[in-house]
Design a protein around this motif. Structure first.
Motif, PDB file in Angstrom:
ATOM      1  N   GLN A 448       8.568  25.685 -31.468  1.00  0.00           N
ATOM      2  CA  GLN A 448       9.211  24.983 -30.355  1.00  0.00           C
ATOM      3  C   GLN A 448       8.927  23.494 -30.409  1.00  0.00           C
ATOM      4  OE1 GLN A 448      11.388  26.575 -28.116  1.00  0.00           O
ATOM      5  NE2 GLN A 448      11.062  28.153 -29.700  1.00  0.00           N
ATOM      6  N   LEU A 450       8.886  21.693 -32.911  1.00  0.00           N
ATOM      7  CA  LEU A 450       9.676  21.037 -33.958  1.00  0.00           C
ATOM      8  C   LEU A 450      11.148  20.852 -33.555  1.00  0.00           C
ATOM      9  CD1 LEU A 450       8.310  23.039 -37.028  1.00  0.00           C
ATOM     10  CD2 LEU A 450       7.459  20.888 -36.091  1.00  0.00           C
ATOM     11  N   LEU A 451      11.537  21.490 -32.442  1.00  0.00           N
ATOM     12  CA  LEU A 451      12.944  21.417 -32.057  1.00  0.00           C
ATOM     13  C   LEU A 451      13.380  19.992 -31.729  1.00  0.00           C
ATOM     14  CD1 LEU A 451      13.309  24.611 -29.829  1.00  0.00           C
ATOM     15  CD2 LEU A 451      14.076  24.287 -32.179  1.00  0.00           C
ATOM     16  N   LYS A 452      12.455  19.165 -31.293  1.00  0.00           N
ATOM     17  CA  LYS A 452      12.807  17.773 -30.940  1.00  0.00           C
ATOM     18  C   LYS A 452      13.400  17.022 -32.132  1.00  0.00           C
ATOM     19  CE  LYS A 452       8.056  16.174 -31.746  1.00  0.00           C
ATOM     20  NZ  LYS A 452       6.854  15.595 -31.109  1.00  0.00           N
ATOM     21  N   TYR A 453      13.020  17.427 -33.355  1.00  0.00           N
ATOM     22  CA  TYR A 453      13.512  16.726 -34.534  1.00  0.00           C
ATOM     23  C   TYR A 453      14.987  17.056 -34.824  1.00  0.00           C
ATOM     24  CZ  TYR A 453       8.618  15.695 -35.325  1.00  0.00           C
ATOM     25  OH  TYR A 453       7.326  15.251 -35.179  1.00  0.00           O
ATOM     26  N   ALA A 454      15.477  18.120 -34.204  1.00  0.00           N
ATOM     27  CA  ALA A 454      16.873  18.510 -34.434  1.00  0.00           C
ATOM     28  C   ALA A 454      17.809  17.930 -33.392  1.00  0.00           C
ATOM     29  CB  ALA A 454      16.976  20.048 -34.433  1.00  0.00           C
ATOM     30  N   LYS A 455      17.267  17.211 -32.407  1.00  0.00           N
ATOM     31  CA  LYS A 455      18.122  16.649 -31.353  1.00  0.00           C
ATOM     32  C   LYS A 455      18.769  15.357 -31.799  1.00  0.00           C
ATOM     33  CE  LYS A 455      15.565  18.718 -27.518  1.00  0.00           C
ATOM     34  NZ  LYS A 455      14.774  18.487 -26.269  1.00  0.00           N
TER      35      LYS A 455
END
Length: 455
Positions: A448, A450-455
Motif C-alpha cells: 500500500q 508503494l501505491l503513491k508512486y502510481a498516482k
C-alpha cells in the motif's frame, strides 16, 4: 424517521447531491435527454428544474437513481440495501397512523376546474405517444378482500381530466380491476406523486394477494405508515405525497395507449388500454412534480433491481444455507437476469437455487449461480466464472418458451407473453478443480505504501 420526501431532499441538498436548473426548460424531451446524457458520464445528481414551460410546478427527477440514496432512506450503507430490504419487508406493521389534515389537502381542484395540463408532465422520448406520468403510484383496494395495493404504472395524458393507464404487469392492480369489472363496477383509485424512497421501494414488494402493501412498506420504516384519507374516493394514501390524483379506472372502457419508451430500452406498443378518470387534484403548498425518467435509466431500474434481489434472497433462505449475495444487473434491466453467489456444500444446490429464483417472479428469464469467491455485483467476475467453470452440456438447463410465463413489456416474448428460461450452474465441482490464484494478504498490505508512486 421522517416519511416526508421533502425532508429526505433537504438532506440531499445539504450533502451537495441536488442541482438546480434555473432557466426555463421545455416539456418535450429536454428533461429526460439531460438525465440520459448525465448517466453516460456516470453522474446521478438529483435535478431540480425550477421553471418548466407553461407550469407553476417545478420538476424534480433522478431521486431514485442510486443504491446510496435508497441506503440513506433505509439508514444503511449502499452495499446493505438489498439484504436490509429482504429483512425488513418481512417485518410487517399492519396498523397505520392516520393524518387527518395532510399537507396535500392544502389545495383541492374538482369538477370543471380540473386541468392536468397545468402539471408539468413531460414528453420523454420522440417515440412516446404523448406526455406520460411516470412516477405515479396507483393506489386501489381489492373489491373482494378490501386490502390495498400501490404500484408504478405508466399513464398517458389524454385530456384535461383523463389518463390512459396500462396494467401490463398482470399482477395485483390488474387482478383487482378484473374483479371490479366482473361486478360491473369501475375501480376507485388514486395516483400519488412525490413520495419517500422507502414507499417507492416497498410498492415493488411481492406480497400475497390477501395482504396489503402498506404493512410491508411500514416494515421498511420500522413504524406505522402515515396515511391520509382521499376526498372523493374511499382510499387512504401516503400522507406526505406532493400531488394526489383521485378518480377511478373505468369499467368496460378501453382506449389506445402508447407507444412508450420502456425500461427495456425499446418502445412498447403493448397495453391493457385502461382509462383513469380524474375526480380531484390535490396538492401541497409549493408542490413539486416528481418525474421518473423512463427508458433504460438508473431511476427506472434501480428500484426494480433492489426489490428483485431482496425477494430472491428471502426465497433462497427458506431452503438453502450459505447464500452470499444476489444481484439483478442493470445490463438485464434489473429484472430479467439474476446472479446468485453461494458456498456450495452439495452438488445440485445451484440448480435448486435456480428454480427457487424462477418461482419468485415470472419476469426472471436467466439465473446464473456462482461460487462465493465471485462478486456478483462485478459482471466481469460473473462472466469469468462462466468462461472458466462452465461446461454448457452439464451446467445449462433450459425451460421451453411454451412453458414459461414472461412479461408483456419484453419484446422477445411471444403473443401470449411467454418466454423461455435458462438456468446456469457456473460453480466449481466440490473437489478436484484447479486452485484460483491468490495474492498474499500480508504483502498486499505492505505494498500500500508503494501505491503513491502510481498516482
Amino acid at each position: 424517521m421522517s416519511q416526508d420526501l421533502r425532508d429526505f431532499l433537504k438532506r440531499l441538498e445539504r450533502e451537495g447531491e441536488v442541482k438546480h436548473v434555473t432557466e426555463e426548460v421545455k416539456r418535450a424531451y429536454e428533461i429526460s435527454t439531460l438525465i440520459m446524457e448525465l448517466e453516460k458520464e456516470h453522474r446521478y445528481p438529483v435535478m431540480v428544474f425550477d421553471k418548466v414551460e407553461n407550469s407553476a410546478f417545478p420538476v424534480v427527477t433522478s431521486i431514485l437513481s442510486t443504491r446510496e440514496r435508497f441506503g440513506k432512506g433505509l439508514g444503511v450503507e449502499a452495499s446493505k440495501v438489498s439484504e436490509t430490504y429482504a429483512e425488513r419487508i418481512k417485518k410487517r406493521i399492519e396498523e397505520v397512523k392516520v393524518i387527518k389534515n395532510p399537507p396535500f389537502a392544502e389545495h383541492c381542484i374538482t369538477g370543471d376546474d380540473i386541468d392536468l395540463y397545468k402539471l408539468p408532465i413531460p414528453i420523454h422520448f420522440p417515440i412516446d405517444a404523448g406526455p406520460y406520468v411516470t412516477s405515479g403510484l396507483c393506489v386501489a383496494k381489492d373489491p373482494v378482500s378490501g386490502v390495498e395495493t400501490l404500484g408504478f404504472h405508466r399513464m398517458q395524458l389524454k385530456n384535461k381530466n383523463t389518463l390512459g393507464i396500462s396494467l401490463h404487469s398482470r399482477q395485483r392492480l390488474w387482478e383487482y380491476f378484473r374483479r371490479s369489472e366482473e361486478k360491473g363496477q369501475s375501480l376507485e383509485a388514486a395516483i400519488v406523486i412525490g413520495v419517500h424512497p422507502n414507499i417507492a421501494l416497498g410498492s415493488m414488494a411481492l406480497v400475497p394477494y390477501d395482504q396489503g402493501k402498506y404493512g410491508a412498506i411500514a416494515g421498511l420504516f420500522g413504524e406505522p405508515l402515515e396515511v391520509a384519507p382521499c376526498a372523493t374516493v374511499n382510499l387512504q394514501v401516503p400522507a406526505y405525497a406532493e400531488i394526489v390524483l383521485e378518480g377511478e379506472i373505468l369499467a368496460d372502457v378501453r382506449e389506445k395507449e402508447g407507444p412508450f419508451a420502456e425500461f427495456t430500452n425499446y418502445a412498447c406498443y403493448r397495453s391493457t388500454e385502461n382509462v383513469f378518470k380524474v375526480k380531484a387534484i390535490r396538492y401541497r403548498q409549493n408542490a413539486f412534480y416528481h418525474d421518473l425518467t423512463p427508458g433504460m435509466s438508473s431511476e427506472h431500474i434501480t428500484v426494480v433491481a433492489i426489490q428483485r434481489e431482496g425477494d430472491v434472497i428471502n426465497a433462497l433462505h427458506q431452503t438453502l444455507p450459505n447464500i452470499k449475495a444476489v444481484h439483478a444487473p442493470f445490463s438485464a434491466c434489473g429484472l430479467f437476469h439474476c446472479y446468485i453467489s453461494m458456498k456450495k456444500i452439495a452438488e445440485g444446490q445451484p440448480m435448486q437455487a435456480i428454480y427457487a429464483a424462477f418461482a419468485v417472479d415470472h419476469n426472471i428469464k436467466m439465473v446464473i449461480v456462482v461460487d462465493e469467491d465471485v462478486d456478483v455485483f462485478n459482471e466481469e467476475e460473473v462472466l469469468w466464472a462462466l468462461a472458466t467453470r462452465l461446461q454448457a452440456d452439464k451446467g445449462v438447463s433450459i425451460l421451453p418458451q411454451h412453458l414459461g410465463m414472461g412479461v408483456t413489456l419484453d419484446p422477445s416474448t411471444d403473443e401470449l407473453s411467454r418466454t423461455s428460461k435458462m438456468g446456469i450452474d457456473a460453480t466449481k465441482p466440490l473437489s478436484g478443480f484447479a486452485p484460483k490464484i491468490q495474492l498474499d494478504d500480508e504483502v498486499r498490505e505492505a505494498v500500500q505504501r508503494l501505491l503513491k508512486y502510481a498516482k
